[in-house]
Enzyme design. Structure first.
Site, PDB file in Angstrom:
ATOM      1  N   ASP A  72       0.938  -1.057   0.142  1.00  0.00           N
ATOM      2  CA  ASP A  72       0.072  -0.088   0.055  1.00  0.00           C
ATOM      3  C   ASP A  72       0.757   1.337   0.040  1.00  0.00           C
ATOM      4  O   ASP A  72       2.130   1.314   0.357  1.00  0.00           O
ATOM      5  CB  ASP A  72      -1.116   0.020   1.297  1.00  0.00           C
ATOM      6  CG  ASP A  72      -1.917  -0.877   1.351  1.00  0.00           C
ATOM      7  OD1 ASP A  72      -2.578  -1.334  -0.067  1.00  0.00           O
ATOM      8  OD2 ASP A  72      -2.344  -1.603   2.210  1.00  0.00           O
ATOM      9  N   HIS A  73       0.183   2.396  -0.348  1.00  0.00           N
ATOM     10  CA  HIS A  73       0.895   3.871  -0.179  1.00  0.00           C
ATOM     11  C   HIS A  73       0.263   4.398   0.824  1.00  0.00           C
ATOM     12  O   HIS A  73      -0.929   4.110   1.515  1.00  0.00           O
ATOM     13  CB  HIS A  73       0.586   4.611  -1.602  1.00  0.00           C
ATOM     14  CG  HIS A  73       1.340   4.028  -2.733  1.00  0.00           C
ATOM     15  ND1 HIS A  73       2.441   4.711  -3.168  1.00  0.00           N
ATOM     16  CD2 HIS A  73       0.841   3.043  -3.722  1.00  0.00           C
ATOM     17  CE1 HIS A  73       2.909   4.006  -4.215  1.00  0.00           C
ATOM     18  NE2 HIS A  73       2.058   2.891  -4.233  1.00  0.00           N
ATOM     19  N   PRO A  74       0.910   5.264   1.727  1.00  0.00           N
ATOM     20  CA  PRO A  74       0.427   5.957   2.770  1.00  0.00           C
ATOM     21  C   PRO A  74      -0.777   7.033   2.631  1.00  0.00           C
ATOM     22  O   PRO A  74      -0.448   8.121   2.224  1.00  0.00           O
ATOM     23  CB  PRO A  74       1.757   6.550   3.323  1.00  0.00           C
ATOM     24  CG  PRO A  74       2.432   7.109   1.791  1.00  0.00           C
ATOM     25  CD  PRO A  74       2.453   5.927   1.102  1.00  0.00           C
TER      26      PRO A  74
END
Length: 220
Positions: A72-74
């Site tokens: 995932d990305h933040p």
């Protein structure tokens, strides 16, 4: 193709692995990428699978172009971009965000034994797929999947059970995937010929008999 090995995984051309372990008779398809994962005995993936932070159960069957445990990305920060955590790529004096990578690696996906992940399917982090379950081609799995359940769609939802709940419980109790290699060989013809119910009737409740191959056959 050479016979699979009890001591070394078989990597097809272009396959790579990092921080991962592989049990006996495992196979990684052409161009596949395995990161921070564990392949238990007899598990395999076909071409161009991308598998991260995952425990792949015994006898798991993973089709081509699948994505399991995608990172995932933040999303709660001002930017999604990986300059936030791969900072050394952009500035000589900036360190990568080790804590971010540790949190990402800890979000484990688990495939149970004898599961089948269809072509192009995606299984999200922190999802557990139960023993004998089937993930249809193109499905996006965001929730746990019960043993011996078939799921499909985006997001994936249950279609039907492969077997009745009673038969599924009997298979889980038998746990044939834990049998030693020679017992699997001795039962090979029964795996091929018998329905699940007939197989259970023959083998549950006692140690599986050792059946010697007939004359002229080759032990595997």
């Amino acid at each position: 193709m050479p016979r699979l090995s009890a001591t070394e995984p078989f990597f097809h051309p272009g396959a790579s692995a990092a921080n991962s372990t592989f049990g006996p008779f495992t196979e990684v398809g052409e161009g596949s990428r395995i990161v921070n994962s564990e392949f238990l005995a007899y598990a395999y993936c076909d071409r161009y699978a991308d598998i991260a932070n995952t425990t792949v159960g015994k006898f798991a069957n993973i089709a081509s172009a699948t994505r399991i445990g995608p990172t995932d990305h933040p999303m709660d920060r001002a930017s999604l971009h990986h300059f936030l955590y791969r900072s050394s790529y952009y500035w000589a004096d900036a360190a990568d965000d080790a804590a971010f990578f540790a949190r990402r690696a800890a979000r484990r996906t688990v495939l149970g034994p004898d599961t089948w992940v269809g072509h192009g399917a995606i299984i999200r982090p922190e999802v557990t797929v139960g023993a004998g379950a089937v993930i249809a081609a193109g499905a996006v799995v965001t929730r746990d999947v019960a043993p011996y359940m078939i799921v499909a769609g985006v997001p994936a939802t249950p279609l039907r059970r492969r077997f009745s709940e009673a038969v599924a419980e009997r298979l889980l109790a038998l746990a044939w995937w834990d049998w030693p290699h020679d017992r699997l060989r001795s039962a090979l013809q029964d795996f091929r010929d018998l329905s699940a119910e007939a197989f259970l009737d023959l083998y549950e409740g006692s140690a599986p008999p050792i059946r010697r191959p007939s004359a002229g056959s080759r032990a595997g």
